[in-house]
Design an enzyme around this catalytic site. Sequence first.
Site, short mmCIF file in Angstrom:
data_model
loop_
_atom_site.label_atom_id
_atom_site.label_comp_id
_atom_site.label_asym_id
_atom_site.label_seq_id
_atom_site.Cartn_x
_atom_site.Cartn_y
_atom_site.Cartn_z
N SER A 270 -18.37 -9.06 -32.03
CA SER A 270 -16.94 -8.77 -32.09
C SER A 270 -16.27 -9.75 -33.03
O SER A 270 -16.82 -10.80 -33.35
CB SER A 270 -16.32 -8.89 -30.70
OG SER A 270 -16.19 -10.26 -30.38
N LYS A 271 -15.08 -9.35 -33.42
CA LYS A 271 -14.31 -10.14 -34.37
C LYS A 271 -14.10 -11.57 -33.89
O LYS A 271 -14.06 -12.50 -34.68
CB LYS A 271 -12.95 -9.47 -34.51
CG LYS A 271 -12.48 -9.32 -35.93
CD LYS A 271 -11.16 -8.69 -35.84
CE LYS A 271 -10.46 -8.36 -37.08
NZ LYS A 271 -9.57 -7.24 -36.86
N ARG A 272 -13.97 -11.70 -32.56
CA ARG A 272 -13.65 -13.02 -32.02
C ARG A 272 -14.73 -14.05 -32.33
O ARG A 272 -14.47 -15.23 -32.42
CB ARG A 272 -13.40 -12.92 -30.51
CG ARG A 272 -11.94 -13.02 -30.17
CD ARG A 272 -11.68 -12.79 -28.71
NE ARG A 272 -11.95 -11.40 -28.36
CZ ARG A 272 -12.69 -11.03 -27.32
NH1 ARG A 272 -13.26 -11.92 -26.55
NH2 ARG A 272 -12.86 -9.77 -27.05
#
Length: 497
Positions: free
Chosen positions: A258-260
């Site tokens: 994920s982007k995080r």
Amino acid sequence: MTKKIQQIQVRTRIAPSPTGPAHIGTARTALFNYLFAKQNNGKFILRIEDTDKERSEQKWTDEIIEELKWLGISWDEGPDISGEFEPYKQSQRLDIYKKYLEQLLIEEKAYYCFCTEEELEAKRQEQMGRGLAPKYDGKCTHLSKEIVDKNIAEGKSSVIRFKVQNKKVKFDDLIRGQVEFDASLLGDVVIAKNLSSPLYHFAVVVDDFLMQISHVIRGEEHLSNTPRQILIQEALGFYKPIYAHLPLMLNLDKSKMSKRQGDVAISDYHKNGYLPEALINFMVLLGWNPGTDKEMFTLAHLVKEFSIEKVQKAGAVFNVQRLDFLNGLYIREKAIDKLTELCIPYLKESGLLVEGQFSQNKLQEIVEVSRTRMKKLSEISSLSDFFFSNKLIYDKDLLQWQKAEDEAIKESLMFSRNILLENKTWELKDLETELFTGAEKFNLQKGYPEKNKGYLLWPLRVALSGKSTSPSPFEIAYILGKEKTLKLVDEAIKIIS
Ligand code: GLU
């Protein structure tokens, strides 16, 4: 070598939704589809799935096209090049879907549903409260035509639901083997907001059929969509494509990417200075194992060697360190003129390179001596900044080699200065030989260990680079030229004095 599929024309597709930056997962799926099509003399199609009007934007479609092209993945049919089954953008195919939606409604395989969001939510809560998995209860399945017409005439909001049969849905997945789902758990699925606004499950089925897609190769996150889509195919009398669901891409901690936790857009990797060859090589290994020690694969090799049967089921860890390692290998292999061209924008962007400051040759020399340390093109600036500045700023202590006194370092620098001053050719080879011989002489003169060339070369290297790691002092001196080299040595002498 892969078993080739012989009977049918292989047609694969990548079907991204242009609702955000082109995702690295899309790139991997595109790659596997491309390879599979190419190795079976098939066709690879790009289809833009932009039925979500609110979230789809042309700029994301442009980005998908641009980044896939950058990676070297090309398609045989697509919105930018047209083809036999055009248009390749779902927003331009609404009339087609309408026809098939009407067919399902007439055949009573789909129906209008007028349940409100609040109603549905209350039912969901109630089912969950009873420990049941939430599913649509079929309230609107049997509404009479009169009621439906009346509701629509009154402007009541509605959706179109597909009647999911209570049965087991089985299919053979090229990666997972036989997969079976119990469709009775699914509930009737919403396939359109209205006749002109189909949703993903419906549009994807119609298009895969009309575009004669033979193999649907896509990420595991779509596995649970497949039974719904097979049931829609059956209801419309369509053939069933062959499925292959690629393993999930995971972070190092095995969580879903994920982007995080890092970059997920292809453009991030592009901007940060990864080479498309390296990214392709890295991505194919996200799930595919060649079964040998071979590490480097070009796209052309992969068309021959890739095999979908060897793709694993288990999640594939996206290890950026491995990508960096591969990128470093490709950077070292790249033709120097091409690599220099690729580095120039980074040097300009960081404000180091001013137009006309260096000849193309000089720039190539700078890139050549820097590339062994480079993992990404963007690192060229921090690795070579000293070539571009007129004044170096560093701590005096950096000049020190193995506890040598300031006075000894000064002597070392003056010794080097003399060698450099006397040099006649300013050829790299000569500078190297003279400084190496000089280092031995200097050690003898000072009583230092014979082989420890750092006494002469370390202070000189720091004087020329201002850094604790850099190319060798002869390489730097050679590139800087005599005048600038002597000037930097003089400055270092001043610093230590
Ligand atoms: N539009 C879908 C997506 O972007 C396509 C999924 C599929 O390949 O069927 O995930």
